[in-house]
Design a protein around this motif. Structure first.
Motif, PDB file in Angstrom:
ATOM      1  N   ARG A  58       0.627  -1.329  -0.033  1.00 24.10           N
ATOM      2  CA  ARG A  58      -0.128  -0.067  -0.077  1.00 24.10           C
ATOM      3  C   ARG A  58       0.937   1.230   0.068  1.00 24.10           C
ATOM      4  N   GLU A  59       2.094   1.115   0.533  1.00 22.72           N
ATOM      5  CA  GLU A  59       2.816   2.118   0.570  1.00 22.72           C
ATOM      6  C   GLU A  59       3.378   2.926  -0.834  1.00 22.72           C
ATOM      7  N   ARG A  60       3.276   1.996  -1.775  1.00 25.56           N
ATOM      8  CA  ARG A  60       3.466   2.090  -3.094  1.00 25.56           C
ATOM      9  C   ARG A  60       2.395   3.110  -3.661  1.00 25.56           C
ATOM     10  N   LEU A  61       1.125   2.626  -3.188  1.00 30.32           N
ATOM     11  CA  LEU A  61      -0.077   3.308  -3.741  1.00 30.32           C
ATOM     12  C   LEU A  61      -0.217   4.740  -3.074  1.00 30.32           C
ATOM     13  N   MET A  62      -0.033   4.873  -2.120  1.00 28.56           N
ATOM     14  CA  MET A  62      -0.373   6.334  -1.342  1.00 28.56           C
ATOM     15  C   MET A  62      -0.024   7.604  -2.024  1.00 28.56           C
ATOM     16  N   PRO A  63       1.226   7.278  -2.749  1.00 28.05           N
ATOM     17  CA  PRO A  63       1.820   8.660  -3.606  1.00 28.05           C
ATOM     18  C   PRO A  63       0.730   8.840  -4.863  1.00 28.05           C
ATOM     19  N   ILE A  64       0.129   7.993  -5.224  1.00 28.28           N
ATOM     20  CA  ILE A  64      -0.827   8.405  -6.343  1.00 28.28           C
ATOM     21  C   ILE A  64      -2.116   9.112  -5.910  1.00 28.28           C
ATOM     22  N   LEU A  65      -2.526   8.784  -4.532  1.00 31.49           N
ATOM     23  CA  LEU A  65      -3.389   9.776  -4.174  1.00 31.49           C
ATOM     24  C   LEU A  65      -3.126  10.936  -3.705  1.00 31.49           C
ATOM     25  N   THR A  66      -1.986  11.106  -3.060  1.00 31.32           N
ATOM     26  CA  THR A  66      -1.519  12.514  -2.221  1.00 31.32           C
ATOM     27  C   THR A  66      -0.842  13.129  -3.735  1.00 31.32           C
ATOM     28  N   GLY A  67      -0.406  12.566  -4.704  1.00 38.14           N
ATOM     29  CA  GLY A  67       0.324  13.285  -5.608  1.00 38.14           C
ATOM     30  C   GLY A  67       1.911  13.859  -5.248  1.00 38.14           C
ATOM     31  N   HIS A  68       2.376  13.007  -4.206  1.00 40.66           N
ATOM     32  CA  HIS A  68       3.809  13.300  -3.692  1.00 40.66           C
ATOM     33  C   HIS A  68       4.519  12.316  -4.229  1.00 40.66           C
ATOM     34  N   LEU A  69       4.828  12.456  -5.418  1.00 38.30           N
ATOM     35  CA  LEU A  69       5.570  11.334  -6.358  1.00 38.30           C
ATOM     36  C   LEU A  69       7.069  11.421  -6.267  1.00 38.30           C
ATOM     37  N   ALA A  70       7.472  10.072  -5.953  1.00 38.76           N
ATOM     38  CA  ALA A  70       9.273   9.826  -5.997  1.00 38.76           C
ATOM     39  C   ALA A  70       9.597   9.689  -7.676  1.00 38.76           C
ATOM     40  N   LEU A  71      10.242  10.557  -7.858  1.00 39.03           N
ATOM     41  CA  LEU A  71      10.660  10.698  -9.494  1.00 39.03           C
ATOM     42  C   LEU A  71      11.775   9.862  -9.790  1.00 39.03           C
ATOM     43  N   GLY A  72      12.319   9.317  -8.978  1.00 37.46           N
ATOM     44  CA  GLY A  72      13.689   8.424  -9.140  1.00 37.46           C
ATOM     45  C   GLY A  72      14.814   9.491  -8.873  1.00 37.46           C
ATOM     46  N   ASP A  73      16.237   8.698  -8.908  1.00 41.79           N
ATOM     47  CA  ASP A  73      17.259   9.582  -8.616  1.00 41.79           C
ATOM     48  C   ASP A  73      17.100  10.213  -7.142  1.00 41.79           C
ATOM     49  N   GLY A  74      16.181  10.132  -6.235  1.00 37.92           N
ATOM     50  CA  GLY A  74      16.078  10.819  -5.280  1.00 37.92           C
ATOM     51  C   GLY A  74      15.109  12.272  -5.090  1.00 37.92           C
ATOM     52  N   ALA A  75      14.742  12.377  -6.555  1.00 36.22           N
ATOM     53  CA  ALA A  75      13.890  13.626  -6.584  1.00 36.22           C
ATOM     54  C   ALA A  75      12.603  13.382  -6.316  1.00 36.22           C
ATOM     55  N   ALA A  76      11.747  14.276  -6.091  1.00 34.25           N
ATOM     56  CA  ALA A  76      10.338  14.222  -5.766  1.00 34.25           C
ATOM     57  C   ALA A  76       9.594  15.493  -6.339  1.00 34.25           C
ATOM     58  N   ASP A  77       8.226  15.232  -6.300  1.00 34.15           N
ATOM     59  CA  ASP A  77       7.588  16.476  -6.784  1.00 34.15           C
ATOM     60  C   ASP A  77       5.970  16.264  -6.243  1.00 34.15           C
ATOM     61  N   ALA A  78       5.680  17.441  -5.942  1.00 40.83           N
ATOM     62  CA  ALA A  78       4.042  17.231  -5.783  1.00 40.83           C
ATOM     63  C   ALA A  78       3.249  17.945  -6.817  1.00 40.83           C
ATOM     64  N   ILE A  79       2.487  16.964  -7.294  1.00 41.24           N
ATOM     65  CA  ILE A  79       1.794  17.200  -8.510  1.00 41.24           C
ATOM     66  C   ILE A  79       0.439  17.580  -8.268  1.00 41.24           C
ATOM     67  N   PRO A  80       0.085  18.932  -8.638  1.00 40.09           N
ATOM     68  CA  PRO A  80      -1.407  19.263  -8.173  1.00 40.09           C
ATOM     69  C   PRO A  80      -2.442  18.243  -9.156  1.00 40.09           C
ATOM     70  N   GLU A  81      -3.413  17.664  -8.431  1.00 37.90           N
ATOM     71  CA  GLU A  81      -4.298  17.072  -8.972  1.00 37.90           C
ATOM     72  C   GLU A  81      -3.690  15.872  -9.925  1.00 37.90           C
TER      73      GLU A  81
END
Lengths: 406, 197
Positions: free
Chosen positions: A273-296
């Motif tokens: 489920r930890e893998r699925l939560m970012p889909i709902l929050t929009g806080h995605l791990a982008l790879g190479d340690g980067a992350a982004d908060a995607i609105p909607e």
């Protein structure tokens, strides 16, 4: 009166089947008097065929799929209707670590900006052509998919000709991460959780998202055979009410942990489920340690996410014409538009006093800020929407749009 | 018209099933049958063989890939229709139930393709029956093992004979309207929990 019908509902293991799965597992379909059985499928072709022979009454479908079927473009074409949308957004474009490295060299990053990253990609494409290297190979999940059309839209808006400069192939979503890791493809556009799976495995980097290419853009729909819609209308209406209630539940942030837990078991997605939560929050791990908060990033309910906008159908049609998948004629355009059935949606949800937009079409990309729209009963807020290149799609000026996209 | 033998391509990840179909097609007089187990690189195979009929199993997630190749019409420069007659939904349904799908070059006469599809459906059904029987045989064996263990536990804890232990299991199963193996399974499970760590 209870709508008596046994409905078998086909779906593909993707997070945007959530509204369907929650509708059954949280009991919304049961409360509408329906007996619904969920069946997980392995290919979109199977879903289409099993609808065709009546083994499925309704299914999770790629938004352009029923349109393609009604235009006679698929091997087993039958008349389908799309009376309900299963949310907005949810896809991303992931590229291999190697390709991302080259893109960074041309100014990509650190986020998911489709303009900056697309420009960097176009420079990599240019460099490869000059060096005599073979064109990059991108994968999408199906030819008639939002993925194919948004990838092509993004590439061409950034000056890359998707027909000539790159190769676009089809790979099933669950095999994307492996295909990327083994170098069979250089990038892909797929729905979640398959981008996050590729990132977690260290194979790639998310370059951009569907939500940033076209904000609040349509992705999956409920597809039903026209015959079922005619012969079992009370059951279909009941199903749409159950799905609407499910979408409300899925969109409520207080239910997100539970929704992730619901989608996690092996019979659905088979991912933690930890893998699925970012889909709902929009806080995605982008790879190479980067992350982004995607609105909607993925919107199951808000902003009219369940309404089958006929302007969405026409935009997909415009892209089918653009890439030579369909021949344009006024009759074909009408057929594409009428595949989406807001009339069924409106009638089914009337007893629930759900907020309804005043029109069946809207100008896509016209809202720069969230705006309440003329809606019955409770208010309905739409937007901001729009394409990253600032273009506008006015469905009343289809021919003009077709002419402009060359 | 030349009565040319049809070129048939079978795509099935299950090698045993694929060979059963291949044998069936040979028996039916089709000599030009090719089998691939892996869809990877199938585009080249199609290009080389130019098959008239492609038979694929429905479990294969790469069906979408295959269809897109047909749509692109690069590797197969001929129109492709699924099944012989699109309106023959009983045939399509039988194929789907069996887990098989066929793609057929447009223009092939129905009477030439129908026996191929019939054969594939029959072989698929026979194969899944065989698999089911094998699974049943395996589970019967497993059942017997678990019943033996349950008997052993009862004999030890109650100080009774084997026959009596079996009777006790059977009576309990009958009273609860369940299978003996199920009762045995729960007994073994419970005994495992009660054992000293």
């Amino acid at each position: 009166m209870a709508a008596t019908a046994d409905i078998t509902l086909g779906y593909m293991p993707l997070f945007d089947s959530a509204v369907l799965i929650a509708a059954v597992e949280k009991g919304f379909t049961g409360e509408e008097g329906l007996s619904v059985q969920l069946v997980r499928e392995t290919s979109w072709a199977n879903i289409r065929d099993r609808i065709a022979v009546g083994q499925f009454q309704a299914a999770h479908m790629l938004a352009p799929m029923p349109i393609a079927s009604n235009l006679g473009l698929t091997p087993l074409s039958l008349e389908l209707v799309a009376p309900f949308a299963l949310g907005l957004g949810g896809n991303a474009v992931t590229v291999s670590r190697d390709l991302w490295g080259h893109m960074v060299g041309k100014g990509a990053g650190p986020g998911t900006d489709p303009g900056a990253n697309g420009t960097a990609l176009s420079q990599v494409v240019e460099y490869r052509r000059a060096a005599g290297e073979p064109p990059l190979r991108f994968a999408v999940v199906h030819p008639f998919s939002g993925h194919n059309y948004e990838l092509r839209y993004w590439l061409s808006a950034c000056g890359i000709d998707p027909e000539r400069d790159v190769e676009i192939v089809v790979v099933p979503p669950s095999l994307m991460a492996d295909a990327l890791a083994t170098g069979a493809i250089d990038g892909f556009c797929a729905g979640e959780p398959w981008n996050s799976v590729a990132i977690a495995g260290g194979a790639g980097r998310i370059a951009t998202t569907k939500a940033s290419i076209w904000r609040l853009s349509p992705e999956k729909v409920l597809g039903v055979s026209a015959r079922f819609a005619t012969e079992h209308r009370p059951a279909l209406d009941a199903l749409l009410r159950a799905l609407y209630r499910s979408s409300t539940w899925c969109g409520d942030t207080t239910n997100h942990e539970e929704l992730a837990a619901l989608m996690s078991p092996a019979e659905h997605l088979g991912l933690p489920r930890e893998r699925l939560m970012p889909i709902l929050t929009g806080h995605l791990a982008l790879g190479d340690g980067a992350a982004d908060a995607i609105p909607e990033f993925f919107v199951p309910h808000a902003k009219g996410a369940t309404f089958p906008w006929q302007s969405h159908a026409l935009w997909f049609y415009s892209q089918m014409v653009r890439w030579g998948h369909a021949e344009h004629s006024p009759a074909q355009a009408e057929r594409a538009r009428d595949t989406y059935r807001p009339d069924i949606y409106r009638q089914a949800l009337k007893p629930m006093a759900a907020p309804m937009p005043g029109a069946n079409m809207k100008v896509e990309g016209a809202l720069t800020a969230a705006a309440p729209v003329g809606a019955s009963e409770k208010g309905l807020v739409l937007g901001p929407d729009g394409f990253f290149d600032g273009r506008i799609f006015d469905p009343d000026r289809l021919d003009e749009y077709l002419a402009s996209q060359s | 018209m030349t009565h040319r033998d049809l070129t048939i391509l079978v795509i099935d990840e299950n090698a045993i099933r694929a060979s059963i179909i291949e044998a069936g097609l040979h028996n039916a007089g089709h000599s030009r049958v090719s089998v691939v187990h892996d869809v990877h690189g199938v585009g080249r195979v199609i290009e080389r063989l130019q098959p008239d009929v492609i038979v694929i199993d429905l479990e294969n997630p790469n069906r979408d890939l295959l269809e897109s190749m047909f749509q692109l019409s690069r590797s197969v420069k001929r129109p492709i229709a699924m099944f012989v007659d699109r309106s023959d939904s009983s045939m399509i349904e039988a194929a789907i139930d069996a887990g098989v799908s066929a793609y057929v070059v447009d223009g092939l006469r129905q009477e030439r393709v129908k026996p191929i599809l019939d054969m594939a459906i029959g072989r698929f059904n026979a194969f899944s029956r065989m698999e089911r029987e094998l699974a049943e045989a395996r589970s019967e064996l497993a059942d017997r093992k678990v019943i033996d263990r349950a008997k052993g536990i009862l004999m030890k804890s109650r100080g009774i004979g084997e026959e009596e232990a079996y009777k006790l299991l059977r009576t309990t199963a009958m009273n609860q309207n369940r299978k003996i193996a199920e009762i045995a399974q729960s007994l073994v499970l419970a005994a495992g929990l009660l054992e000293d760590p």
